[in-house]
Design a protein around this motif. Structure first.
Motif, PDB file in Angstrom:
ATOM      1  N   GLN A  82      52.848 -39.449   0.460  1.00 55.69           N
ATOM      2  CA  GLN A  82      54.093 -40.249  -0.403  1.00 55.69           C
ATOM      3  C   GLN A  82      54.496 -38.494  -1.703  1.00 55.69           C
ATOM      4  O   GLN A  82      55.697 -38.515  -1.795  1.00 55.69           O
ATOM      5  CB  GLN A  82      53.519 -40.810  -1.011  1.00 55.69           C
ATOM      6  N   GLN A  83      53.727 -37.287  -0.582  1.00 59.59           N
ATOM      7  CA  GLN A  83      54.309 -35.886  -1.281  1.00 59.59           C
ATOM      8  C   GLN A  83      54.276 -36.197  -3.016  1.00 59.59           C
ATOM      9  O   GLN A  83      54.174 -35.300  -3.634  1.00 59.59           O
ATOM     10  CB  GLN A  83      55.344 -35.180  -1.267  1.00 59.59           C
ATOM     11  N   ILE A  84      52.919 -37.285  -2.965  1.00 55.51           N
ATOM     12  CA  ILE A  84      52.288 -36.812  -3.991  1.00 55.51           C
ATOM     13  C   ILE A  84      51.381 -35.986  -4.795  1.00 55.51           C
ATOM     14  O   ILE A  84      49.627 -35.983  -4.075  1.00 55.51           O
ATOM     15  CB  ILE A  84      52.175 -38.458  -4.908  1.00 55.51           C
ATOM     16  N   ALA A  85      51.343 -34.633  -5.313  1.00 56.62           N
ATOM     17  CA  ALA A  85      50.063 -34.021  -5.484  1.00 56.62           C
ATOM     18  C   ALA A  85      48.661 -35.374  -5.912  1.00 56.62           C
ATOM     19  O   ALA A  85      48.950 -35.824  -7.170  1.00 56.62           O
ATOM     20  CB  ALA A  85      50.196 -33.129  -6.719  1.00 56.62           C
ATOM     21  N   VAL A  86      47.524 -34.550  -5.667  1.00 59.33           N
ATOM     22  CA  VAL A  86      46.231 -35.460  -5.745  1.00 59.33           C
ATOM     23  C   VAL A  86      45.548 -34.540  -5.635  1.00 59.33           C
ATOM     24  O   VAL A  86      45.358 -33.743  -4.657  1.00 59.33           O
ATOM     25  CB  VAL A  86      45.821 -36.777  -5.115  1.00 59.33           C
ATOM     26  N   SER A  87      44.239 -34.486  -6.508  1.00 58.84           N
ATOM     27  CA  SER A  87      42.991 -33.543  -6.596  1.00 58.84           C
ATOM     28  C   SER A  87      41.994 -34.605  -6.688  1.00 58.84           C
ATOM     29  O   SER A  87      41.388 -35.809  -7.340  1.00 58.84           O
ATOM     30  CB  SER A  87      43.105 -32.630  -8.320  1.00 58.84           C
ATOM     31  N   LEU A  88      40.947 -34.139  -5.973  1.00 55.36           N
ATOM     32  CA  LEU A  88      39.365 -34.925  -5.513  1.00 55.36           C
ATOM     33  C   LEU A  88      38.646 -33.961  -6.490  1.00 55.36           C
ATOM     34  O   LEU A  88      38.521 -33.401  -6.221  1.00 55.36           O
ATOM     35  CB  LEU A  88      38.919 -35.232  -3.946  1.00 55.36           C
ATOM     36  N   GLU A  89      37.670 -34.157  -7.073  1.00 55.27           N
ATOM     37  CA  GLU A  89      36.921 -33.607  -8.093  1.00 55.27           C
ATOM     38  C   GLU A  89      35.055 -34.505  -8.865  1.00 55.27           C
ATOM     39  O   GLU A  89      35.557 -35.901  -7.955  1.00 55.27           O
ATOM     40  CB  GLU A  89      37.639 -33.793 -10.026  1.00 55.27           C
ATOM     41  N   ASN A  90      35.039 -33.699  -8.923  1.00 59.19           N
ATOM     42  CA  ASN A  90      33.211 -33.707  -8.496  1.00 59.19           C
ATOM     43  C   ASN A  90      33.157 -34.739  -9.536  1.00 59.19           C
ATOM     44  O   ASN A  90      33.611 -33.970 -10.720  1.00 59.19           O
ATOM     45  CB  ASN A  90      32.363 -33.088  -8.930  1.00 59.19           C
ATOM     46  N   ALA A  91      32.463 -35.686  -9.312  1.00 56.03           N
ATOM     47  CA  ALA A  91      32.095 -36.657 -10.599  1.00 56.03           C
ATOM     48  C   ALA A  91      30.912 -36.630 -11.427  1.00 56.03           C
ATOM     49  O   ALA A  91      31.056 -36.413 -12.466  1.00 56.03           O
ATOM     50  CB  ALA A  91      31.207 -38.466  -9.729  1.00 56.03           C
ATOM     51  N   ALA A  92      30.436 -35.485 -11.164  1.00 59.71           N
ATOM     52  CA  ALA A  92      29.660 -34.737 -11.925  1.00 59.71           C
ATOM     53  C   ALA A  92      30.459 -33.961 -13.555  1.00 59.71           C
ATOM     54  O   ALA A  92      30.034 -33.741 -14.454  1.00 59.71           O
ATOM     55  CB  ALA A  92      28.621 -33.874 -11.688  1.00 59.71           C
ATOM     56  N   ASN A  93      31.376 -33.345 -12.714  1.00 60.59           N
ATOM     57  CA  ASN A  93      32.317 -32.590 -13.662  1.00 60.59           C
ATOM     58  C   ASN A  93      32.748 -33.464 -14.749  1.00 60.59           C
ATOM     59  O   ASN A  93      33.513 -33.120 -15.797  1.00 60.59           O
ATOM     60  CB  ASN A  93      33.475 -32.202 -13.122  1.00 60.59           C
ATOM     61  N   ILE A  94      33.364 -34.269 -14.362  1.00 62.54           N
ATOM     62  CA  ILE A  94      34.937 -35.081 -14.902  1.00 62.54           C
ATOM     63  C   ILE A  94      33.528 -35.791 -15.744  1.00 62.54           C
ATOM     64  O   ILE A  94      33.651 -36.008 -17.546  1.00 62.54           O
ATOM     65  CB  ILE A  94      34.252 -36.160 -14.184  1.00 62.54           C
ATOM     66  N   LYS A  95      32.504 -36.243 -15.883  1.00 63.93           N
ATOM     67  CA  LYS A  95      30.854 -37.117 -17.022  1.00 63.93           C
ATOM     68  C   LYS A  95      30.867 -35.840 -17.622  1.00 63.93           C
ATOM     69  O   LYS A  95      30.354 -36.438 -19.034  1.00 63.93           O
ATOM     70  CB  LYS A  95      30.072 -37.488 -15.405  1.00 63.93           C
ATOM     71  N   ARG A  96      30.277 -34.843 -17.331  1.00 63.93           N
ATOM     72  CA  ARG A  96      30.412 -33.901 -18.301  1.00 63.93           C
ATOM     73  C   ARG A  96      31.136 -33.757 -19.311  1.00 63.93           C
ATOM     74  O   ARG A  96      30.888 -33.295 -20.487  1.00 63.93           O
ATOM     75  CB  ARG A  96      29.424 -32.504 -18.126  1.00 63.93           C
ATOM     76  N   SER A  97      32.844 -34.030 -19.153  1.00 65.54           N
ATOM     77  CA  SER A  97      33.541 -33.354 -20.061  1.00 65.54           C
ATOM     78  C   SER A  97      34.241 -34.974 -20.542  1.00 65.54           C
ATOM     79  O   SER A  97      35.228 -34.385 -21.857  1.00 65.54           O
ATOM     80  CB  SER A  97      35.238 -33.726 -19.230  1.00 65.54           C
ATOM     81  N   ILE A  98      33.584 -35.905 -21.111  1.00 60.08           N
ATOM     82  CA  ILE A  98      33.123 -36.815 -21.621  1.00 60.08           C
ATOM     83  C   ILE A  98      32.883 -36.882 -22.433  1.00 60.08           C
ATOM     84  O   ILE A  98      31.291 -36.435 -23.285  1.00 60.08           O
ATOM     85  CB  ILE A  98      32.972 -38.680 -21.462  1.00 60.08           C
ATOM     86  N   ARG A  99      33.427 -37.350 -24.313  1.00 57.34           N
ATOM     87  CA  ARG A  99      32.986 -37.112 -25.427  1.00 57.34           C
ATOM     88  C   ARG A  99      32.339 -38.435 -25.668  1.00 57.34           C
ATOM     89  O   ARG A  99      31.414 -37.883 -26.210  1.00 57.34           O
ATOM     90  CB  ARG A  99      34.504 -37.048 -26.669  1.00 57.34           C
TER      91      ARG A  99
END
Length: 340
Positions: A82-99
């Motif tokens: 559908q030409q919608i921009a999407v990015s797959l990101e490592n779960a560990a990177n996201i987890k470390r960013s959660i406050r």
């Protein structure tokens, strides 16, 4: 990224549903959340809902999805179509960013992913659909690993039991029909993988380059090609080494924390295991890799430290031969290994 994204969304994927959270530009009141089923109809409803929020500005929307394996494949392929921009990101990177990690729920996870996408949009890479041959190869390799795991679980008890045949313990029938069937399936998968690679000129060339490195076999080459999308995602040997978990990282802080450099557990465990087997094979060879191992052991270095150094050198060498499109040169590598 060439597109300047102004809207951001995070999707938390599960087996039967997807939770999505949208952060609209200029709207700081609250995020917009919704939940849809994992189906073509659910994906279409999600797109309709997104258009109701931002209209044609959907072109400036970046959706980030936590990489959870095959659960997210359908939605990623749909968004790309559908030409919608999407990015797959490592779960560990996201987890470390959660406050705040005290609360856990699917809508909150989607919100955390959306916030991660907003704060790291300049660093994220857009997902690109891999060529079909790599997708097929990845599925075959995954099935091959599962077969090997089941075969090991079935064979090991039989082998251990046979070791104690002298004990006089009453014997039971060894039911091996399932093992024979699995071995036949494994043989067919190996044949299908070999045929798939043979029919694709570019992949065949890459496999030839990678396997020219001593101790590296076809299975390792296939996995490296799959996990790097034909080495399109590899910027340097160090980056690939970090992804494989063979690059040591220092841990220092202030005057009290002075820990020695160690490899991180945040790595692709499949590639790390394969590279470990390559390194063990290299220790027994009569070449620059084997000479390096024996020399370092003679100097008193810890065995596992040297083996990890070999894993790292193998990764660097593989990256070099693929990027330069030149087969392994033992003289060139030998000179590098001799450097202090």
């Amino acid at each position: 990224m060439s597109v300047k994204f102004v809207h951001f969304a995070g999707i938390d994927v599960s087996k039967s549903k997807i939770d999505i959270c949208v952060l609209l530009s200029g709207d700081v009141k609250y995020p917009y959340s919704n939940c849809f089923e994992q189906s073509n109809k659910g994906f279409a409803d999600m797109k309709k809902w997104l258009r109701s929020l931002m209209g044609n500005a959907i072109k400036k929307l970046l959706i980030c999805i936590e990489n959870t394996g095959h659960y997210n494949e359908a939605v990623v392929h749909y968004l790309d179509s559908q030409q919608i921009a999407v990015s797959l990101e490592n779960a560990a990177n996201i987890k470390r960013s959660i406050r705040d990690i005290r609360k856990k729920s699917d809508p909150k996870d989607a919100l955390d992913i959306a916030r991660y996408a907003k704060h790291h949009s300049d660093e994220l890479q857009l997902w690109k659909k891999p060529i079909s041959v790599i997708t097929t190869l990845k599925q075959l390799l995954a099935q091959r690993r599962r077969l090997l795991s089941v075969l090991k679980a079935l064979k090991q008890p039989l082998e251990e039991k046979a070791f104690y045949d002298w004990s006089g313990v009453p014997k039971t029938t060894a039911y091996t029909a399932g093992i024979q069937g699995l071995e036949l399936d494994l043989k067919r998968i190996n044949e299908d993988i070999a045929q798939l690679v043979k029919e694709d000129a570019q992949m065949r060339r890459q496999v030839s380059l990678i396997t020219s490195v001593p101790s590296v076999g076809p299975i390792t080459a296939y996995h490296l090609i799959c996990y790097t999308d034909g080495f399109k995602q590899v910027k340097s040997g160090k980056q690939l080494g970090s992804y494989c978990g063979v690059v040591p990282f220092e841990r220092r802080s202030g005057s009290s924390v002075r820990k020695p450099a160690r490899v991180s557990h945040l790595a692709n465990r499949v590639l790390k295991s394969l590279l470990h087997m390559c390194a063990l094979t290299a220790t027994k060879m009569k070449n620059s890799f084997g000479d390096y191992f024996r020399r370092k052991i003679a100097e008193g270095k810890h065995k596992m430290l040297v083996i990890n150094a070999l894993r790292n050198k193998i990764v660097l060498t593989i990256t070099a031969v693929v990027q330069k499109q030149t087969r392994f040169d033992k003289n060139y590598i030998y000179q590098n290994l001799q450097k202090p």
